[in-house]
Design a protein around this motif. Structure first.
Motif, PDB file in Angstrom:
ATOM      1  N   VAL A 220       0.855  -1.187   0.000  1.00 34.96           N
ATOM      2  CA  VAL A 220       0.000   0.000   0.000  1.00 34.96           C
ATOM      3  C   VAL A 220       0.890   1.234   0.000  1.00 34.96           C
ATOM      4  O   VAL A 220       2.011   1.199   0.527  1.00 34.96           O
ATOM      5  N   GLN A 221       0.397   2.317  -0.569  1.00 32.56           N
ATOM      6  CA  GLN A 221       1.151   3.566  -0.557  1.00 32.56           C
ATOM      7  C   GLN A 221       0.986   4.272   0.780  1.00 32.56           C
ATOM      8  O   GLN A 221      -0.018   4.080   1.488  1.00 32.56           O
TER       9      GLN A 221
ATOM     10  N   GLY B  31      -2.267   5.339   2.887  1.00 37.79           N
ATOM     11  CA  GLY B  31      -3.349   4.405   2.598  1.00 37.79           C
ATOM     12  C   GLY B  31      -3.777   3.614   3.815  1.00 37.79           C
ATOM     13  O   GLY B  31      -3.301   3.839   4.929  1.00 37.79           O
ATOM     14  N   SER B  32      -4.689   2.669   3.567  1.00 40.35           N
ATOM     15  CA  SER B  32      -5.268   1.870   4.643  1.00 40.35           C
ATOM     16  C   SER B  32      -5.257   0.392   4.276  1.00 40.35           C
ATOM     17  O   SER B  32      -5.299   0.030   3.099  1.00 40.35           O
TER      18      SER B  32
ATOM     19  N   ASN C  78      -4.977   2.821   9.320  1.00 42.38           N
ATOM     20  CA  ASN C  78      -5.150   4.012   8.481  1.00 42.38           C
ATOM     21  C   ASN C  78      -3.903   4.881   8.535  1.00 42.38           C
ATOM     22  O   ASN C  78      -3.063   4.725   9.420  1.00 42.38           O
TER      23      ASN C  78
END
Length: 121
Positions: free
Chosen positions: A12-13, A16-17, A84
């Protein structure tokens, strides 16, 4: 025999979550406190969050407080870690653990195999 299986990891970047799940196979899931841990590359495993068997009481390590949420759904024998505002330093292998006590240390009795989370910058 009690088994814990984590799922939901991935790439994930930053910002992100992800939501991790930990599914318990065995009896009396609702009697166990659950915890989540992380082991970053080259570092020791660290405690992140814990939830008691009722789901009412939770505890978070300072670095994830306000970003991560631990929860559980006893009817599905599953615990969750909602993550998150992820940061590159959140990268690591995430483990769930179970114990009859509500613990904020790594002395949990049962452990899952872990799921990899990678946060790119």
């Amino acid at each position: 025999q009690l088994q814990l299986v984590e799922a939901g990891g991935g790439l994930v970047q930053a910002g992100g979550s992800l939501r991790l799940s930990c599914t318990y196979s065995g009896r009396f899931f609702s009697k166990y406190g659950m915890g989540w841990f992380r082991q970053a590359p080259g570092k020791e495993r660290e405690f992140l969050a814990a939830i008691d068997w009722t789901g009412v009481t939770t505890y978070y390590e300072d670095s994830v407080k306000g970003r991560f949420t631990i929860s559980r759904y006893n009817a599905k024998n599953t615990a969750y870690l909602q993550m998150n505002s992820l940061k590159p330093e959140d990268t690591g292998v995430y483990y769930c653990a179970a114990d009859l006590a509500f613990r904020m240390d790594d002395a949990y009795y049962f452990w899952g195999q872990g799921t990899q989370v990678t946060v790119s910058s």
